[in-house]
Motif scaffolding. Structure first.
Motif: not given
Length: 445
Positions: A376-383
């Protein structure tokens, strides 16, 4: 050392055939691999494997058009070259495609001492795996085994280009691992330990690995689900901290910046991590686990500070990515068959000045993570949101095991709240000490 001269001659011949077929430029790679491994469970051998490969990859350029083909040993090299050129001629143009600039090429192939000629037999691998498992099962509280293994192998590459580069490097790798179970019925817990080294003599003993695996597993028995809370300080064990540093590497990868898929794409020269934080990358470390005398394009990289006192100082760049960003390659081209993308080498989050024990005492109350679950890591937003297990910290000490919780935050905030301890272990290609990150959310019961 393995003699690669025959492979270099074959690669050079492939490049010449590509030029004869009409390519303006070309490079050829031979990826060599040799491996053998043994797996055991409950005192019996479950599998013995051995593999050998010399895989050829050819990349050709016709103007700004590029195509790639791959084949195994025994392929018709002339046919391979002709097919690659024919494919390139009907491919779309790539404005950034091309070989590395000649002035950036490595003119001397350094010996970084990464090859151990020690021969390990299948019987020796079996003995090591059995010994590791036996040591783990001997730990009081361990109830079963998930298996143990031992391996030995070597790998490397030969690279020849049409603009004069020719070189090769090979490295060995030896490993031992074991995973065991503690508890009974629905209250079983699992954990593991392993070691991986370039030189066989430097491996931790099977007995040490097994004992650590058993003790880690027993500690996890009887976990609780912690209370949901905000502003929790989360401590990452070095095993999971290395993965976290991998998120930093992904965020500062030039390919992600060029594709605009990194939340740090506009942050060059800005503060992106806590002041004092330093992350380095060095491909030329003697006996380094991920050292290389040249990258996948023949460029020699140098030691770089990627994050300097918390400030973003560099991207990882290959030639094509650098051209797209209006920069010059820094020798971080990673070859995957005929594809070159930027990546790290010996990457390290440099240690701080505090021991893990003092860090935990200072925190007082928090969560010590030993395992993360999910992606669960979104590299676009950093979430950032991942399942986790580990131990609760109470009154500055490890109190009891915790499972079935989720930790969440945003990497932008996590980077700025990260504090490293001083217990770095540099035997891995990505090295990190214990780290503490303040202000995270924990979802439990």
């Amino acid at each position: 050392m393995i003699d690669t001269s025959a492979l270099e001659r074959e690669a050079a011949r492939l490049v010449e055939l590509a030029k004869s077929a009409g390519a303006d430029a070309a490079d050829a790679v031979v990826a060599r691999g040799r491996s053998k491994s043994v797996s055991v469970r409950l005192g019996k051998v479950e599998g013995t494997n051995a593999a050998e490969s010399d895989d050829f990859s050819l990349r050709v350029f016709v103007g700004k058009k590029v195509a790639s083909v791959s084949a195994g040993p025994g392929a018709d090299l002339a046919e391979l070259a002709e097919r690659a050129v024919a494919m390139a001629r009907v491919s779309p143009e790539d404005a950034y495609a091309g070989l590395a600039d000649p002035e950036s090429l490595a003119h001397e192939i350094l010996d970084l001492d990464r090859f151990d000629p020690t021969e390990i037999s299948a019987s020796e691998l079996t003995e090591a795996a059995l010994a590791a498992e036996a040591a783990a099962l001997a730990v009081d509280g361990v109830s079963n085994s998930s298996g143990a293994g031992a391996s030995a192998g070597m790998g490397g590459m030969v690279l020849v280009t049409s603009h004069g580069f020719s070189g090769s490097f090979m490295a060995t790798r030896f490993g031992r691992s074991v995973s065991v179970i503690a508890g009974e019925g629905t209250k079983m817990e699992r954990d593991y330990d392993f070691d991986s080294r370039l030189f066989a003599a430097e491996l931790d003993s099977p007995e040490t690995i097994g004992k650590r695996a058993g003790e880690r597993t027993v500690r996890r028995v009887g976990p609780r689900q912690a209370e949901t809370g905000r502003n929790i300080t989360v401590v990452f064990d070095p095993r999971v901290a290395r993965g976290f540093v991998g998120h930093v590497a992904s965020a500062i990868n030039g390919a992600s910046v060029a594709r605009k898929t990194s939340f740090l794409r506009d942050k060059m020269g800005q503060q992106v991590m806590k002041a004092g934080t330093v992350i380095t990358d060095d491909p030329l470390i003697h006996r380094g686990p991920a050292s290389q005398p040249f990258d996948g394009e023949g460029v020699r990289g140098q030691r770089m500070t990627m994050i300097d006192d918390g400030v973003l100082a560099n991207w990882f760049l290959s030639s094509s990515t650098a051209r797209e960003l209006g920069l010059k390659t820094n020798g971080r081209g990673v070859r995957s068959g005929s594809i070159v993308n930027p990546g790290s080498t010996n990457l390290a989050l440099e240690p701080g000045g505090m021991s893990p024990e003092d860090m935990i005492r200072q925190i007082g109350t928090g969560f010590y993570v030993t395992e993360l679950i999910g992606h669960g890591v979104d590299m676009l937003t950093g979430e950032y949101s991942r399942g986790a297990s580990g131990f609760w910290i109470e009154n500055g000490e490890i109190a009891y095991p915790v499972a079935e919780v989720t930790i969440a935050s945003n990497l932008k905030d996590m980077f700025m709240r990260l504090t490293p301890a001083n217990d770095i272990d540099r035997k891995f290609g990505t090295a990190a000490p214990t780290i503490a990150i303040e202000g995270m959310t924990l979802a439990g019961r």
